[in-house]
Every structure is written in structure tokens, then in C-alpha cells.
Scaffold this motif. Structure first.
Motif, short mmCIF file in Angstrom:
data_model
loop_
_atom_site.label_atom_id
_atom_site.label_comp_id
_atom_site.label_asym_id
_atom_site.label_seq_id
_atom_site.Cartn_x
_atom_site.Cartn_y
_atom_site.Cartn_z
N ILE A 44 4.38 3.60 -4.68
CA ILE A 44 3.18 2.81 -4.91
C ILE A 44 3.40 1.42 -4.32
O ILE A 44 4.38 0.75 -4.65
N VAL A 45 2.51 1.04 -3.41
CA VAL A 45 2.53 -0.30 -2.85
C VAL A 45 1.42 -1.08 -3.54
O VAL A 45 0.28 -0.61 -3.62
N VAL A 46 1.79 -2.24 -4.05
CA VAL A 46 0.84 -3.08 -4.77
C VAL A 46 0.66 -4.37 -3.99
O VAL A 46 1.62 -5.12 -3.80
N ILE A 47 -0.55 -4.60 -3.51
CA ILE A 47 -0.88 -5.85 -2.81
C ILE A 47 -1.39 -6.81 -3.87
O ILE A 47 -2.38 -6.52 -4.56
N VAL A 48 -0.73 -7.95 -4.00
CA VAL A 48 -1.02 -8.89 -5.08
C VAL A 48 -1.14 -10.31 -4.56
O VAL A 48 -0.44 -10.70 -3.63
N GLY A 49 -2.05 -11.04 -5.16
CA GLY A 49 -2.15 -12.49 -4.91
C GLY A 49 -1.79 -13.19 -6.20
O GLY A 49 -2.48 -13.02 -7.21
N THR A 50 -0.73 -13.96 -6.21
CA THR A 50 -0.31 -14.63 -7.44
C THR A 50 -1.29 -15.72 -7.86
O THR A 50 -1.18 -16.26 -8.95
N TRP A 51 -2.25 -16.00 -7.02
CA TRP A 51 -3.29 -17.00 -7.28
C TRP A 51 -4.57 -16.35 -7.83
O TRP A 51 -5.49 -17.03 -8.24
N CYS A 52 -4.63 -15.03 -7.88
CA CYS A 52 -5.84 -14.27 -8.17
C CYS A 52 -5.91 -13.87 -9.65
O CYS A 52 -5.03 -13.16 -10.14
N PRO A 53 -6.97 -14.27 -10.37
CA PRO A 53 -7.10 -13.91 -11.79
C PRO A 53 -7.11 -12.39 -12.05
O PRO A 53 -6.52 -11.94 -13.03
N ASP A 54 -7.77 -11.61 -11.20
CA ASP A 54 -7.76 -10.15 -11.38
C ASP A 54 -6.33 -9.61 -11.27
O ASP A 54 -5.95 -8.68 -11.98
N ARG A 99 -9.60 -6.20 -0.65
CA ARG A 99 -9.62 -6.87 -1.94
C ARG A 99 -8.28 -6.67 -2.65
O ARG A 99 -7.57 -5.70 -2.37
N ILE A 100 -8.03 -7.58 -3.58
CA ILE A 100 -6.79 -7.48 -4.34
C ILE A 100 -7.10 -7.57 -5.83
O ILE A 100 -8.12 -8.16 -6.19
N PRO A 101 -6.27 -6.98 -6.64
CA PRO A 101 -5.11 -6.19 -6.25
C PRO A 101 -5.53 -4.85 -5.67
O PRO A 101 -6.59 -4.32 -5.98
N THR A 102 -4.67 -4.31 -4.83
CA THR A 102 -4.83 -2.96 -4.31
C THR A 102 -3.55 -2.19 -4.60
O THR A 102 -2.46 -2.65 -4.25
N PHE A 103 -3.70 -1.06 -5.25
CA PHE A 103 -2.58 -0.17 -5.58
C PHE A 103 -2.71 1.05 -4.66
O PHE A 103 -3.71 1.76 -4.73
N ILE A 104 -1.73 1.28 -3.81
CA ILE A 104 -1.78 2.39 -2.85
C ILE A 104 -0.72 3.41 -3.26
O ILE A 104 0.48 3.13 -3.22
N VAL A 105 -1.17 4.59 -3.64
CA VAL A 105 -0.27 5.64 -4.13
C VAL A 105 -0.03 6.65 -3.01
O VAL A 105 -0.98 7.21 -2.46
N THR A 106 1.25 6.86 -2.68
CA THR A 106 1.60 7.84 -1.66
C THR A 106 2.67 8.80 -2.19
O THR A 106 3.41 8.47 -3.12
N GLN A 107 2.69 9.96 -1.57
CA GLN A 107 3.70 10.96 -1.90
C GLN A 107 4.08 11.66 -0.60
O GLN A 107 3.21 12.11 0.15
N ALA A 108 5.37 11.69 -0.32
CA ALA A 108 5.89 12.28 0.92
C ALA A 108 5.21 11.69 2.15
O ALA A 108 4.87 12.38 3.09
#
Length: 133
Positions: A44-54, A99-108
Motif C-alpha cells: 500500500i502506497v499512501v500519498i500524504v500531505g502533512t499540511w492537509c487536514p483530511d 487528491r490526497i490522501p490517496t491509498f494505492i493498494v497493489t498485490q504482485a
């Protein structure tokens, strides 16, 4: 404070803006059962902005969920971006996101699904739904 590049969960949950959401979140353990029983490794790749309330809210909740799932075979990478949604090493450019956050789920190496900005049902239920599609 804006943190960019690869980040650690411990660094994020210690930030003043994340900590209250982390401390107060109650995990839906029943919803997580299919993730606990998952036999195939997940990334899982999580794109995050530490400045973003969401991000403060959703990432703090996500970190609690991942801690509850240990030792499940789930590898999480947190990528911090600035207000222009960039990072100094251009790591986030490998993922098409708006948009952020974005959670990208991958397998293999195959993308199974994403949670963008906020979950539809809950983070737990949305993650399970991605795995059952």
C-alpha cells in the motif's frame, strides 16, 4: 510542518496535527478479519500531505489500522508531498493522483484499487472491499 519524501508511520503519528486523530480512533476489528486472513502479500502506497487536514485524520486512522493488522504481510510506504503535490525525489510521480490522501493498494505489482481523499464506508471496510473485487 511540511514533510516530504519517504516518511515513517511513527514520525507521522507523533505530529501534533495527527496525534489527536490517532489517539481517539476506534478500530472496527470485525471489518478487518478478511485482511488478517489474507494469504497474499499486499503493498500500500499512501500519498500524504502533512499540511492537509483530511490527511491528518485519515492517515492517523490508517496507521492505527495497520498496527492492529500486524503481523499481516502488508508493506506500507508513506510518501509526503508539498502543497504542489510534489516531493524532492519525485517518488510520487510514479503514481497518478490528484487528491490526497490517496491509498494505492497493489498485490504482485498489480493495482487492486484506491481510496482517494476519504473512505466511502470506512477505511477498514473500503480496504476489504478492494481485496474482494
Amino acid at each position: 510542518m511540511i514533510l516530504t519524501g519517504k516518511l515513517l508511520a511513527n514520525d507521522l503519528k507523533a505530529l501534533d496535527d495527527f496525534k489527536p486523530f490517532y489517539d481517539s480512533y476506534s478500530i472496527d476489528n470485525n471489518a478487518l478479519l478478511p485482511l488478517i486472513d489474507n494469504q497474499s502479500p499486499l503493498d500500500i502506497v499512501v500519498i500524504v500531505g502533512t499540511w492537509c487536514p483530511d490527511c491528518h485524520r485519515e492517515i492517523a486512522h490508517f496507521i492505527r489500522i495497520m498496527e492492529a493488522l500486524e503481523p499481516a504481510d502488508i508493506n506500507v510506504t508513506y510518501l509526503g508531498v508539498d502543497r504542489l503535490k510534489q516531493d524532492p525525489e519525485n517518488l510520487s510521480q510514479d503514481y497518478q493522483f490528484e487528491r490526497i490522501p490517496t491509498f494505492i493498494v497493489t498485490q504482485a505489482g498489480k493495482e487492486l484499487g484506491r481510496i482517494v481523499e476519504s473512505p466511502t464506508l470506512s477505511l477498514e471496510k473500503d480496504l476489504v472491499k478492494i481485496l474482494t473485487i
